[in-house]
Design a protein around this motif. Structure first.
Motif, PDB file in Angstrom:
ATOM      1  N   GLU A  25       0.828  -1.195   0.000  1.00 52.66           N
ATOM      2  CA  GLU A  25       0.000   0.000   0.000  1.00 52.66           C
ATOM      3  C   GLU A  25       0.872   1.259   0.000  1.00 52.66           C
ATOM      4  OE1 GLU A  25      -3.469  -0.056   2.293  1.00 52.66           O
ATOM      5  OE2 GLU A  25      -3.767   2.084   2.153  1.00 52.66           O
ATOM      6  N   ARG A  26       1.972   1.205   0.781  1.00 49.77           N
ATOM      7  CA  ARG A  26       2.867   2.357   0.804  1.00 49.77           C
ATOM      8  C   ARG A  26       3.443   2.612  -0.591  1.00 49.77           C
ATOM      9  NH1 ARG A  26       5.609   1.086   5.728  1.00 49.77           N
ATOM     10  NH2 ARG A  26       7.362   0.284   4.560  1.00 49.77           N
ATOM     11  N   ASP A  27       3.843   1.503  -1.245  1.00 46.45           N
ATOM     12  CA  ASP A  27       4.417   1.647  -2.580  1.00 46.45           C
ATOM     13  C   ASP A  27       3.388   2.169  -3.559  1.00 46.45           C
ATOM     14  OD1 ASP A  27       6.769   0.807  -1.681  1.00 46.45           O
ATOM     15  OD2 ASP A  27       6.734  -1.171  -2.597  1.00 46.45           O
ATOM     16  N   LEU A  28       2.189   1.641  -3.435  1.00 46.41           N
ATOM     17  CA  LEU A  28       1.144   2.101  -4.348  1.00 46.41           C
ATOM     18  C   LEU A  28       0.937   3.590  -4.190  1.00 46.41           C
ATOM     19  CD1 LEU A  28      -1.653  -0.638  -4.165  1.00 46.41           C
ATOM     20  CD2 LEU A  28      -0.340   0.042  -6.168  1.00 46.41           C
ATOM     21  N   LEU A  29       0.895   4.053  -2.946  1.00 44.81           N
ATOM     22  CA  LEU A  29       0.629   5.465  -2.743  1.00 44.81           C
ATOM     23  C   LEU A  29       1.820   6.326  -3.159  1.00 44.81           C
ATOM     24  CD1 LEU A  29      -1.487   5.213   0.501  1.00 44.81           C
ATOM     25  CD2 LEU A  29      -2.266   5.650  -1.821  1.00 44.81           C
ATOM     26  N   ARG A  30       3.049   5.766  -3.028  1.00 44.65           N
ATOM     27  CA  ARG A  30       4.210   6.520  -3.494  1.00 44.65           C
ATOM     28  C   ARG A  30       4.185   6.625  -5.023  1.00 44.65           C
ATOM     29  NH1 ARG A  30       8.826   3.612  -1.881  1.00 44.65           N
ATOM     30  NH2 ARG A  30       8.981   2.913  -4.016  1.00 44.65           N
ATOM     31  N   LEU A 264      -6.969   3.109  -4.608  1.00 45.33           N
ATOM     32  CA  LEU A 264      -5.904   2.127  -4.842  1.00 45.33           C
ATOM     33  C   LEU A 264      -6.029   1.522  -6.245  1.00 45.33           C
ATOM     34  CD1 LEU A 264      -5.835   0.434  -1.320  1.00 45.33           C
ATOM     35  CD2 LEU A 264      -4.075   1.899  -2.304  1.00 45.33           C
ATOM     36  N   GLY A 265      -7.261   1.383  -6.711  1.00 46.61           N
ATOM     37  CA  GLY A 265      -7.479   0.872  -8.069  1.00 46.61           C
ATOM     38  C   GLY A 265      -6.941   1.834  -9.114  1.00 46.61           C
ATOM     39  N   LEU A 266      -7.156   3.129  -8.901  1.00 49.82           N
ATOM     40  CA  LEU A 266      -6.662   4.136  -9.850  1.00 49.82           C
ATOM     41  C   LEU A 266      -5.141   4.158  -9.894  1.00 49.82           C
ATOM     42  CD1 LEU A 266      -9.040   7.185  -9.277  1.00 49.82           C
ATOM     43  CD2 LEU A 266      -8.877   5.740 -11.294  1.00 49.82           C
ATOM     44  N   VAL A 267      -4.536   3.999  -8.728  1.00 50.51           N
ATOM     45  CA  VAL A 267      -3.076   3.976  -8.677  1.00 50.51           C
ATOM     46  C   VAL A 267      -2.556   2.763  -9.470  1.00 50.51           C
ATOM     47  CG1 VAL A 267      -1.070   3.757  -7.165  1.00 50.51           C
ATOM     48  CG2 VAL A 267      -2.997   5.172  -6.472  1.00 50.51           C
ATOM     49  N   SER A 268      -3.208   1.625  -9.272  1.00 49.87           N
ATOM     50  CA  SER A 268      -2.793   0.410  -9.992  1.00 49.87           C
ATOM     51  C   SER A 268      -2.938   0.618 -11.493  1.00 49.87           C
ATOM     52  CB  SER A 268      -3.658  -0.782  -9.569  1.00 49.87           C
ATOM     53  OG  SER A 268      -3.772  -0.846  -8.181  1.00 49.87           O
ATOM     54  N   MET A 269      -4.052   1.259 -11.866  1.00 54.84           N
ATOM     55  CA  MET A 269      -4.360   1.511 -13.270  1.00 54.84           C
ATOM     56  C   MET A 269      -3.324   2.444 -13.897  1.00 54.84           C
ATOM     57  SD  MET A 269      -8.113   2.937 -14.087  1.00 54.84           S
ATOM     58  CE  MET A 269      -9.187   2.061 -13.060  1.00 54.84           C
ATOM     59  N   ALA A 276      -3.623  -6.419  -8.864  1.00 53.40           N
ATOM     60  CA  ALA A 276      -3.549  -5.740  -7.564  1.00 53.40           C
ATOM     61  C   ALA A 276      -4.582  -6.346  -6.621  1.00 53.40           C
ATOM     62  CB  ALA A 276      -3.798  -4.247  -7.748  1.00 53.40           C
ATOM     63  N   TRP A 277      -4.110  -6.830  -5.481  1.00 57.45           N
ATOM     64  CA  TRP A 277      -5.035  -7.313  -4.448  1.00 57.45           C
ATOM     65  C   TRP A 277      -5.337  -6.128  -3.552  1.00 57.45           C
ATOM     66  CZ3 TRP A 277      -2.130 -12.358  -2.575  1.00 57.45           C
ATOM     67  CH2 TRP A 277      -2.022 -13.239  -3.659  1.00 57.45           C
ATOM     68  N   ILE A 278      -6.589  -5.709  -3.536  1.00 59.60           N
ATOM     69  CA  ILE A 278      -6.960  -4.502  -2.796  1.00 59.60           C
ATOM     70  C   ILE A 278      -7.892  -4.930  -1.663  1.00 59.60           C
ATOM     71  CG2 ILE A 278      -8.129  -2.265  -2.996  1.00 59.60           C
ATOM     72  CD1 ILE A 278      -7.304  -2.276  -5.980  1.00 59.60           C
TER      73      ILE A 278
END
Ligand SMILES: NC(=O)c1ccc[n+]([C@@H]2O[C@H](COP(=O)([O-])OP(=O)(O)OC[C@H]3O[C@@H](n4cnc5c(N)ncnc54)[C@H](OP(=O)(O)O)[C@@H]3O)[C@@H](O)[C@H]2O)c1
Length: 327
Positions: A25-30, A264-269, A276-278
């Motif tokens: 999650e930290r990486d996704l948000l970074r 989190l989905g938008l970040v993955s996209m 991505a397991w959210i």
């Protein structure tokens, strides 16, 4: 000698459970900081299932960052409501949001729906395959017609629309096909045999399609796998018969808030994360167990499943009562 595979599984699950979800999650948000707001604005996004739940929230978040939208679902009046709110909260103008009423199970209409989006915007950058329905019933009590309906909607409806949009993306040599899968596309769950089957089918389909389009490096196939998320999904589940509605909605407050799942989905996209397991724990931990130590996961699910089925049979909402019991 020592049982290395077993020790490896134990340490892997332990490490994954302790660290990776938080790191992820930290990486996704970074990643978000670096590219979320750069990649998506201005991209034409077609969202199916935009009339409620995750698709509705996704439409709001995309509108806010300035992505022109095509909104689809069966209920046109609900799409009008979503469009109105998108316009209120964003700087998009009326022509930036197109309503495209669509029944995913009516596959003969998918080509003309695709053409109407293309005629309006001239391109589709991202298709979000989000429309779908879950299930709450035991296999032994459920009509095969329900299994047919779930596959028609979740699986065939999704791949049919994908086929038309992918033709256009291949012509342009770019685009993203994003599919709202589920942790149920990774693991199994009692009371959802048909839903799990449809999500596993999508998982297999898109993981096989990805190498077929690998010659186009700018076409990405992205599978988002949320755990339980707040939405209308329980109101809309399939039950034992196609026409039977779910009488037992229960309390959904323990589920992941819709806006967090979408963020989190938008970040993955934006970052082309293939899968991505959210999800919050304990569901996320069960995913890891399923992946790395399936024998234990099957044992655990038999135990959890017993409680879930017992609750379901006694008329208590299956998930909530299990959650309350275990927390
Ligand atoms: N909520 C969760 O816990 C969760 C977890 C993992 C994955 N998901 C997935 O997320 C997606 C969205 O679900 P949600 O949770 O947001 O549920 P939801 O609130 O019930 O939304 C479902 C959406 O699908 C649309 N839909 C249903 N049948 C359709 C059809 N025949 N043709 C076109 N659209 C149809 C609905 O619109 P109309 O009724 O207007 O057609 C609605 O907009 C689904 O694919 C679901 O499997 C949800």
């Amino acid at each position: 000698g020592p049982p290395w595979p077993l020790l490896w599984s134990i340490s892997r699950v332990f490490l994954e459970y302790l660290e990776i979800p938080r790191l992820l999650e930290r990486d996704l948000l970074r990643l978000k900081e670096s590219s979320f707001s750069l990649v998506l604005p201005g991209k034409v996004v077609w969202v199916t299932g935009a009339s409620s739940g995750i698709g509705e929230e996704l439409s709001y978040q995309l509108a806010k960052i300035g992505s022109p939208l095509a909104l689809s679902a069966r209920r046109e009046n609900e799409l009008e409501r979503v469009k109105k709110k998108c316009l209120e909260i964003s700087s998009l103008s009326d022509k930036d949001i197109l309503i495209v009423p669509l029944d995913l199970t009516n596959r003969s209409t998918h080509e003309s729906a695709t053409q109407s989006v293309l005629k309006h915007f001239g391109k589709i950058d991202i298709l979000v395959n989000n429309g779908g329905r879950s299930q709450r019933s035991l296999f032994v009590d459920t009509s095969i017609d329900v299994y047919n309906a779930i596959m028609e909607l979740n699986y065939l409806g999704t791949i049919s629309l994908t086929k038309h949009v992918l033709d256009h993306m291949i012509q342009r040599k770019k685009g993203k096909i994003v599919t709202m899968n589920s942790v149920m596309g990774i693991m199994g769950a009692p009371l959802a045999t048909g839903y799990c089957a449809s999500k596993h089918a999508l998982q297999g389909f898109f993981n096989s399609l990805r190498p077929e389009v690998a010659e186009y490096p700018e076409i990405s196939i992205i599978n988002l796998c949320p755990g339980p998320v707040q939405s209308q999904i329980i109101q809309n589940v399939f039950t034992e018969e196609v026409s039977k509605v779910n009488a037992n909605i229960g309390d959904q407050s323990h589920k992941m808030p819709t806006d967090r799942c979408v963020r989190l989905g938008l970040v993955s996209m934006a970052n082309d994360i293939k899968e991505a397991w959210i999800s919050d724990n304990p569901y996320l931990a069960v995913c890891y167990l399923w992946q790395y130590a399936p024998t234990w996961a099957w044992w655990l699910l038999n135990r959890i499943g017993k409680t879930r089925i017992k609750n379901f049979k006694s008329g208590v909402d299956a998930d909530v009562s299990y959650y309350k019991k275990s927390s």
